[in-house]
Design a protein around this motif. Structure first.
Motif, PDB file in Angstrom:
ATOM      1  N   VAL A 277       4.394  -1.095   8.679  1.00  9.12           N
ATOM      2  CA  VAL A 277       5.345  -0.003   8.682  1.00  9.12           C
ATOM      3  C   VAL A 277       4.603   0.901   9.998  1.00  9.12           C
ATOM      4  N   ALA A 278       5.158   0.741  10.840  1.00  6.46           N
ATOM      5  CA  ALA A 278       4.825   1.343  12.338  1.00  6.46           C
ATOM      6  C   ALA A 278       5.571   2.598  12.188  1.00  6.46           C
ATOM      7  N   SER A 279       5.968   2.891  13.628  1.00  7.22           N
ATOM      8  CA  SER A 279       6.787   3.791  14.005  1.00  7.22           C
ATOM      9  C   SER A 279       7.400   3.808  15.399  1.00  7.22           C
ATOM     10  N   HIS A 280       8.302   4.523  15.525  1.00  6.40           N
ATOM     11  CA  HIS A 280       9.030   4.888  16.973  1.00  6.40           C
ATOM     12  C   HIS A 280       7.840   5.847  17.780  1.00  6.40           C
TER      13      HIS A 280
ATOM     14  N   THR B  77       0.779  -1.431  -0.003  1.00  3.17           N
ATOM     15  CA  THR B  77      -0.131   0.054  -0.139  1.00  3.17           C
ATOM     16  C   THR B  77       0.830   1.286  -0.203  1.00  3.17           C
ATOM     17  N   GLY B  78       0.353   2.169  -0.608  1.00  2.00           N
ATOM     18  CA  GLY B  78       1.043   3.648  -0.593  1.00  2.00           C
ATOM     19  C   GLY B  78       2.417   3.830  -1.052  1.00  2.00           C
ATOM     20  N   THR B  79       2.504   3.394  -2.579  1.00  2.00           N
ATOM     21  CA  THR B  79       3.593   3.510  -3.381  1.00  2.00           C
ATOM     22  C   THR B  79       3.766   4.679  -4.093  1.00  2.00           C
ATOM     23  N   THR B  80       2.825   5.786  -4.001  1.00  2.00           N
ATOM     24  CA  THR B  80       3.153   7.047  -4.752  1.00  2.00           C
ATOM     25  C   THR B  80       4.071   7.809  -4.344  1.00  2.00           C
ATOM     26  N   HIS B  81       4.589   7.747  -2.856  1.00  2.00           N
ATOM     27  CA  HIS B  81       5.347   8.628  -2.358  1.00  2.00           C
ATOM     28  C   HIS B  81       6.209   7.931  -1.357  1.00  2.00           C
ATOM     29  N   GLY B  82       7.456   8.526  -1.001  1.00  2.00           N
ATOM     30  CA  GLY B  82       8.212   7.990   0.244  1.00  2.00           C
ATOM     31  C   GLY B  82       8.787   6.827   0.066  1.00  2.00           C
ATOM     32  N   ILE B  83       8.519   6.320   1.291  1.00  2.00           N
ATOM     33  CA  ILE B  83       9.269   5.015   1.600  1.00  2.00           C
ATOM     34  C   ILE B  83       8.700   4.083   0.899  1.00  2.00           C
ATOM     35  N   GLY B  84       7.294   4.058   0.420  1.00  2.00           N
ATOM     36  CA  GLY B  84       6.651   3.024  -0.071  1.00  2.00           C
ATOM     37  C   GLY B  84       6.939   2.913  -1.714  1.00  2.00           C
ATOM     38  N   ARG B  85       7.130   4.206  -2.199  1.00  2.00           N
ATOM     39  CA  ARG B  85       7.835   4.080  -3.559  1.00  2.00           C
ATOM     40  C   ARG B  85       8.952   3.479  -3.695  1.00  2.00           C
TER      41      ARG B  85
ATOM     42  N   LEU C 129       7.901  -2.506  12.016  1.00  2.00           N
ATOM     43  CA  LEU C 129       9.161  -1.788  12.147  1.00  2.00           C
ATOM     44  C   LEU C 129       8.955  -0.152  11.937  1.00  2.00           C
ATOM     45  N   HIS C 130      10.067   0.368  12.551  1.00  2.00           N
ATOM     46  CA  HIS C 130      10.165   1.913  12.598  1.00  2.00           C
ATOM     47  C   HIS C 130      11.369   2.231  11.402  1.00  2.00           C
ATOM     48  N   PRO C 131      10.844   2.871  10.491  1.00  2.05           N
ATOM     49  CA  PRO C 131      11.717   3.181   9.372  1.00  2.05           C
ATOM     50  C   PRO C 131      12.725   4.015   9.462  1.00  2.05           C
ATOM     51  N   GLY C 132      12.670   4.787  10.755  1.00  2.00           N
ATOM     52  CA  GLY C 132      13.635   6.144  10.924  1.00  2.00           C
ATOM     53  C   GLY C 132      12.755   7.354  10.657  1.00  2.00           C
ATOM     54  N   VAL C 133      13.318   8.605  10.983  1.00  2.00           N
ATOM     55  CA  VAL C 133      12.874   9.631  10.551  1.00  2.00           C
ATOM     56  C   VAL C 133      13.037  10.106   9.254  1.00  2.00           C
TER      57      VAL C 133
ATOM     58  N   THR D 230      10.013  12.739   3.667  1.00  2.22           N
ATOM     59  CA  THR D 230       8.993  12.192   2.994  1.00  2.22           C
ATOM     60  C   THR D 230       7.831  13.215   2.704  1.00  2.22           C
ATOM     61  N   HIS D 231       6.826  12.805   2.341  1.00  3.83           N
ATOM     62  CA  HIS D 231       5.626  13.771   2.053  1.00  3.83           C
ATOM     63  C   HIS D 231       4.656  13.716   3.580  1.00  3.83           C
ATOM     64  N   LEU D 232       4.835  12.689   4.296  1.00 12.45           N
ATOM     65  CA  LEU D 232       4.056  12.490   5.375  1.00 12.45           C
ATOM     66  C   LEU D 232       3.733  13.719   6.411  1.00 12.45           C
TER      67      LEU D 232
ATOM     68  N   HIS E  57      -6.808   0.499  -7.137  1.00  9.86           N
ATOM     69  CA  HIS E  57      -7.284   1.665  -6.302  1.00  9.86           C
ATOM     70  C   HIS E  57      -7.681   1.048  -5.018  1.00  9.86           C
ATOM     71  N   CYS E  58      -7.251   1.896  -3.794  1.00  3.78           N
ATOM     72  CA  CYS E  58      -7.651   1.707  -2.403  1.00  3.78           C
ATOM     73  C   CYS E  58      -7.639   2.740  -1.703  1.00  3.78           C
ATOM     74  N   ASP E  59      -8.440   3.292  -1.016  1.00  2.00           N
ATOM     75  CA  ASP E  59      -8.628   4.523  -0.226  1.00  2.00           C
ATOM     76  C   ASP E  59      -8.661   3.770   0.977  1.00  2.00           C
ATOM     77  N   LEU E  60      -7.526   3.547   1.871  1.00  2.00           N
ATOM     78  CA  LEU E  60      -7.623   2.820   3.231  1.00  2.00           C
ATOM     79  C   LEU E  60      -8.390   3.583   4.284  1.00  2.00           C
ATOM     80  N   GLY E  61      -8.881   4.720   4.193  1.00  2.00           N
ATOM     81  CA  GLY E  61      -9.621   5.434   4.905  1.00  2.00           C
ATOM     82  C   GLY E  61     -11.247   5.145   4.702  1.00  2.00           C
ATOM     83  N   SER E  62     -11.483   4.213   3.733  1.00  2.00           N
ATOM     84  CA  SER E  62     -12.734   3.947   3.430  1.00  2.00           C
ATOM     85  C   SER E  62     -12.842   2.301   3.419  1.00  2.00           C
TER      86      SER E  62
ATOM     87  N   ASN F 117       2.027  -3.272   4.589  1.00  2.00           N
ATOM     88  CA  ASN F 117       1.032  -2.401   4.995  1.00  2.00           C
ATOM     89  C   ASN F 117       1.962  -1.089   5.338  1.00  2.00           C
ATOM     90  N   ASN F 118       2.115  -0.238   4.274  1.00  2.00           N
ATOM     91  CA  ASN F 118       3.179   0.877   4.360  1.00  2.00           C
ATOM     92  C   ASN F 118       2.374   2.051   4.450  1.00  2.00           C
ATOM     93  N   ALA F 119       1.131   2.425   3.677  1.00  2.00           N
ATOM     94  CA  ALA F 119       0.738   3.731   3.633  1.00  2.00           C
ATOM     95  C   ALA F 119       0.500   4.361   5.052  1.00  2.00           C
TER      96      ALA F 119
HETATM   97  N1  LIG Z   1       8.322   9.555   7.206  1.00  2.00           N
HETATM   98  C1  LIG Z   1       8.857   9.172   8.455  1.00  2.00           C
HETATM   99  O1  LIG Z   1       9.535   9.857   9.186  1.00  2.00           O
HETATM  100  C2  LIG Z   1       8.210   8.105   9.042  1.00  2.00           C
HETATM  101  C3  LIG Z   1       8.454   7.691  10.302  1.00  2.00           C
HETATM  102  C4  LIG Z   1       7.812   6.662  10.994  1.00  2.00           C
HETATM  103  C5  LIG Z   1       6.895   5.990  10.228  1.00  2.00           C
HETATM  104  N2  LIG Z   1       6.588   6.150   8.831  1.00  2.00           N
HETATM  105  C6  LIG Z   1       5.810   5.405   8.332  1.00  2.00           C
HETATM  106  O2  LIG Z   1       6.112   5.240   7.265  1.00  2.00           O
HETATM  107  C7  LIG Z   1       5.124   4.865   6.417  1.00  2.00           C
HETATM  108  C8  LIG Z   1       5.007   5.485   4.918  1.00  2.00           C
HETATM  109  O3  LIG Z   1       5.202   7.068   5.091  1.00  2.00           O
HETATM  110  P1  LIG Z   1       6.060   7.930   4.322  1.00  2.00           P
HETATM  111  O4  LIG Z   1       6.865   8.700   5.303  1.00  2.00           O
HETATM  112  O5  LIG Z   1       6.754   7.152   3.032  1.00  2.00           O
HETATM  113  O6  LIG Z   1       5.008   9.020   4.013  1.00  2.00           O
HETATM  114  P2  LIG Z   1       4.347   9.709   2.431  1.00  2.00           P
HETATM  115  O7  LIG Z   1       5.511  10.036   1.598  1.00  2.00           O
HETATM  116  O8  LIG Z   1       3.501  10.751   2.813  1.00  2.00           O
HETATM  117  O9  LIG Z   1       3.719   8.196   1.797  1.00  2.00           O
HETATM  118  C9  LIG Z   1       2.564   8.043   2.293  1.00  2.00           C
HETATM  119  C10 LIG Z   1       1.916   6.995   1.243  1.00  2.00           C
HETATM  120  O10 LIG Z   1       0.625   6.551   2.051  1.00  2.00           O
HETATM  121  C11 LIG Z   1      -0.329   6.908   0.955  1.00  2.00           C
HETATM  122  N3  LIG Z   1      -1.764   7.158   1.421  1.00  2.00           N
HETATM  123  C12 LIG Z   1      -1.878   8.154   2.543  1.00  2.00           C
HETATM  124  N4  LIG Z   1      -3.316   8.003   2.768  1.00  2.00           N
HETATM  125  C13 LIG Z   1      -3.797   6.878   2.114  1.00  2.00           C
HETATM  126  C14 LIG Z   1      -5.101   6.547   2.176  1.00  2.00           C
HETATM  127  N5  LIG Z   1      -6.219   7.153   2.686  1.00  2.00           N
HETATM  128  N6  LIG Z   1      -5.293   5.398   1.139  1.00  2.00           N
HETATM  129  C15 LIG Z   1      -4.314   4.877   0.722  1.00  2.00           C
HETATM  130  N7  LIG Z   1      -3.129   5.001   0.702  1.00  2.00           N
HETATM  131  C16 LIG Z   1      -2.706   6.327   1.283  1.00  2.00           C
HETATM  132  C17 LIG Z   1      -0.023   8.249   0.227  1.00  2.00           C
HETATM  133  O11 LIG Z   1      -0.618   8.198  -0.900  1.00  2.00           O
HETATM  134  P3  LIG Z   1      -1.279   9.486  -1.593  1.00  2.00           P
HETATM  135  O12 LIG Z   1      -0.553   9.767  -2.991  1.00  2.00           O
HETATM  136  O13 LIG Z   1      -2.635   9.161  -1.939  1.00  2.00           O
HETATM  137  O14 LIG Z   1      -1.294  10.630  -0.512  1.00  2.00           O
HETATM  138  C18 LIG Z   1       1.543   7.871  -0.071  1.00  2.00           C
HETATM  139  O15 LIG Z   1       1.626   7.018  -1.057  1.00  2.00           O
HETATM  140  C19 LIG Z   1       3.754   5.283   7.041  1.00  2.00           C
HETATM  141  O16 LIG Z   1       3.081   4.329   7.561  1.00  2.00           O
HETATM  142  C20 LIG Z   1       4.345   6.261   8.079  1.00  2.00           C
HETATM  143  O17 LIG Z   1       3.455   6.186   9.209  1.00  2.00           O
HETATM  144  C21 LIG Z   1       7.118   7.306   8.424  1.00  2.00           C
END
Ligand SMILES: NC(=O)c1ccc[n+]([C@@H]2O[C@H](COP(=O)([O-])OP(=O)(O)OC[C@H]3O[C@@H](n4cnc5c(N)ncnc54)[C@H](OP(=O)(O)O)[C@@H]3O)[C@@H](O)[C@H]2O)c1
Length: 278
Positions: A137-140, A11-19, A193-197, A200-202, A62-67, A90-92
């Motif tokens: 993909v959890a978090s600290h 899940t969630g491969t459009t940005h960040g860690i998932g990509r 896991l915790h991916p670190g800080v 990304t777009h989070l 297509h999958c909106d995890l909020g629905s 489960n990354n998103a």
């Molecule tokens: N970045 C950090 O420092 C950090 C630290 C600890 C844990 N994490 C965890 O790492 C994971 C990946 O986060 P990231 O940092 O890579 O963030 P990110 O760049 O914002 O990427 C998040 C991904 O989740 C998707 N997403 C968000 N809401 C969604 C929804 N309702 N349905 C389906 N997909 C959805 C986004 O898709 P859209 O393109 O649709 O927005 C995007 O592809 C998350 O679980 C986050 O909690 C991140």
């Protein structure tokens, strides 16, 4: 695990860690099923990977995890088209700066980060092959998380975005541990896991801009994907069950609350009730 004809649902491969995780898995020869809310952006990534790897097999669902309805529809499509799954990642994840409720009546961060992935896992679990790995993909941030069991649907009036995120990440770890207990001896594993800080777009751009002042060590997405990829691909991780890994691929103790079996089971029952029977 060898990657011959391995199928990963992520899940969630459009940005960040998932990509990055998706790109690396594709380069490792894994077939990808990318579950994304933004299908257009997911198709762009698909085209990029196919540009690099002509024979890669990549699907976008297509999958909106909020629905919950969207998760059910996506899981149904995956089960129909991919009867055997080797990796469920489960990354998103999301942070909602304003208090919002999901279409199903749950606080949206909790709904997106926990209830959606919980339901997805429930629906896809039966299709996992022997040796399958579920990775959350959890978090600290879960160390700061608190769960108000009386108000799980919505903690209420004084919404704090980071507190909402922290509790959703605590829910990820509780979910993983309860799931691993149920998977014991099944040939399928569940770890988190915790991916670190990670940069990304989070977080919104203005928080990202000031964050380095408070958090000097920020990883790029490539390094942020390391532990996920380790849990997905490495032979050593094949037997890991019910563990919480840090950003350096090392198992660590999770918080005391995350290890509270009563809390794990209470959350499991509530999540089951919320997601399976509406
Ligand atoms: N970045 C950090 O420092 C950090 C630290 C600890 C844990 N994490 C965890 O790492 C994971 C990946 O986060 P990231 O940092 O890579 O963030 P990110 O760049 O914002 O990427 C998040 C991904 O989740 C998707 N997403 C968000 N809401 C969604 C929804 N309702 N349905 C389906 N997909 C959805 C986004 O898709 P859209 O393109 O649709 O927005 C995007 O592809 C998350 O679980 C986050 O909690 C991140």
């Amino acid at each position: 695990m060898t990657t011959a004809e391995k199928i990963a649902v992520i899940t969630g491969t459009t940005h960040g860690i998932g990509r990055v995780t998706a790109l690396e898995l594709a380069h490792a020869g894994v077939d990808l099923v990318m579950l994304c809310r933004n299908v257009v952006a997911a198709e762009v990534l698909r085209a990029q990977i196919l540009g690099e790897l002509r024979h890669a097999r990549i699907s976008v669902v297509h999958c909106d995890l909020g629905s919950l309805a969207s998760v059910r529809t996506a899981a149904c499509a995956v089960r129909r088209d991919f009867p055997g799954i080797d990796l469920l990642i489960n990354n998103a994840g999301t942070v909602n700066l304003r208090h919002r409720m999901s279409v199903d009546g749950y606080e949206l961060t909790f709904a997106t980060n926990h209830l959606g992935p919980f339901l997805l896992t429930q629906l896809l679990q039966a299709g996992m092959r022997e040796g399958g790995r579920i990775i959350n993909v959890a978090s600290h941030a879960h160390f700061r998380g608190r769960l108000d069991l009386e108000n799980l649907r919505d903690p209420g009036c004084r919404y704090r975005p980071i507190a909402a995120y922290d509790r959703s990440k605590l829910a990820n770890v509780l979910h993983t541990f309860a799931l691993a207990r149920r998977l014991h001896g099944s040939g399928v594993t569940a770890n988190c896991l915790h991916p670190g800080v990670v940069a990304t777009h989070l977080l919104p751009w203005w928080v990202r801009a000031i964050k380095p002042w408070f958090t000097p060590v920020t990883l790029d997405a490539e390094r942020g994907a390391r532990s996920t990829l380790y849990l997905a691909l490495s032979p050593e991780a094949a037997s890991a069950q019910g563990l919480y890994f840090d950003e350096y691929k090392v198992p660590q103790a999770a918080s005391a609350l995350a290890n509270d079996v009563d809390l794990q089971e209470t959350l499991w029952r509530a999540s089951f009730r919320y997601t399976m029977v509406g």
